[in-house]
Design an enzyme around this catalytic site. Structure first.
Site: not given
Lengths: 252, 252
Positions: B52, B110
């Site tokens: 994003d 992540y």
């Protein structure tokens, strides 16, 4: 009038430097505007010294006179609310009326960060200078000690400064490998730290450039001594870019 | 046609995300243009997944088909010469014709970085999320283990994803204090690491937000278990901003 001392952090990449210039936005002007929003006053903000375009600070110091009755430690919070993310007031204190950030400074600590890697440092772009290839940090760490003490740094000074003498004292100097931010692989971060009475125009960037060339085997300790003794700019190394340079602390 | 795999690093702050959007510049489009300049070809570049707006990557992976005869490891250098500072190709290799960066991904790591301090992190603006105030990292480090294993992560998913099931496996999870970049004083850097088979929309940011609220004493381990069991989004924590999020590695 009260005298307020600020400790200031900034990333210099998006600014033309501390001082107002013809082109670009200066860090000083952004902070002066934020102070005006916080206090209603258009103050004169004096820093310990200018920093050039692209140069960062973790501990720049400035002071201003104000009639505002904001509690001294609240100035940081009030001013911060009007500052962009890349400039911040770390601390605000009320100080003696005769304190002047530049005139009272007894010394400064600068750090120059080198990312020694074939890999670009994209997630930290602008925050360190990349030097690919071999770099002998142990040799740099020995050689940096040559700069300690009182020397005429004429060879390590760019044209354009306005000081009378190029004699300065370096209280301490070191080159060390430090932790790589965000554990990024494939390189190492090297920190050149210089603590001194004062610094000439581009002095830290020229000393750092000279040390890098020594670390690359292009230059010897004898070359550094010759540059110091002769005062000839051509005998010192290249000026490194502003990206890696941080005004770390001002000593009073 | 040859199949080239790229490992990509980027700071996402100035982009609308990986994928082309109506507004803003996408990381994908910048790299596709750089590949065109390097090879003369307008390629289809498939990544392991989108990131994003504002999200960073240290090890995004993408692949593209090309007729160019550039040696495989030279693609990185050739493409980098047409990329801005905040995007870079870390590595390029030629790979089996049937390799697909998204379809072949077996998992991802992540990392979410939290700067726990009253002090803004101006010299690293956009690179971590600031959480002022007390944060019990030991408790967060215990609680993060609740996410390990196969779970239905419906409560930890934002609306807007297009996946059929919200069941995912977390292979490993940890919360640790890591070295503060540039030895900045007055705070600590906390890293939440999640290694898993796949991640739902905003899943890492919601899990991180939930762990922060637990570290602040606003939420218990029981609350996390209830959120996992019920699948109700309201029972999980807030979505943290993109600034702290890094796609660290893609596993094949």
């Amino acid at each position: 009038m009260r005298n307020i001392k600020l400790v200031i952090e900034y990333k210099g990449s998006n600014y033309c430097g501390w001082q107002v210039q013809k082109n670009g936005t200066s860090i000083q002007s952004v902070i002066v505007k934020a102070i005006e929003k916080a206090t209603g006053e258009n103050v004169a903000l004096s820093a310990s010294g200018r920093t050039d375009a692209g140069v960062h600070a973790l501990g720049q110091v400035a002071n201003f006179k104000t009639a505002s009755n904001i509690p001294s430690e609240r100035f940081a919070i009030a001013i911060n609310s009007f500052l962009p993310e890349d400039i911040s007031i770390v601390e605000s204190v009320e100080i003696d009326a005769d304190f002047h950030a530049r005139k009272n400074a007894k010394g400064k600590i600068y750090r120059y960060y080198i990312w020694n890697s074939p890999r670009k440092l994209s997630v930290l772009s602008g925050a360190a200078t990349r030097i690919p290839g071999e770099l002998d940090v142990a040799e740099m760490s020995k050689a940096v000690k040559l700069f300690e003490g009182v020397h005429d740094f004429a060879a390590f000074k760019a044209q354009g400064g306005s000081t009378k003498t190029s004699v300065r004292e370096i209280f301490g100097a070191s080159v060390t490998e430090v932790a790589v931010p965000f554990e990024i692989e494939g390189g190492r971060l090297v920190c050149i730290e210089l603590c001194g009475s004062g610094f000439l125009y581009n002095m830290v960037r020229i000393i750092s450039g000279t040390l890098v060339e020594l670390g690359q085997g292009k230059r010897s300790e004898t070359d550094i001594l010759e540059a110091l003794h002769s005062g000839e700019r051509e005998l010192a190394g290249k000026t490194l870019p502003p990206d890696g340079l941080y005004l770390y602390k001002v000593l009073y």
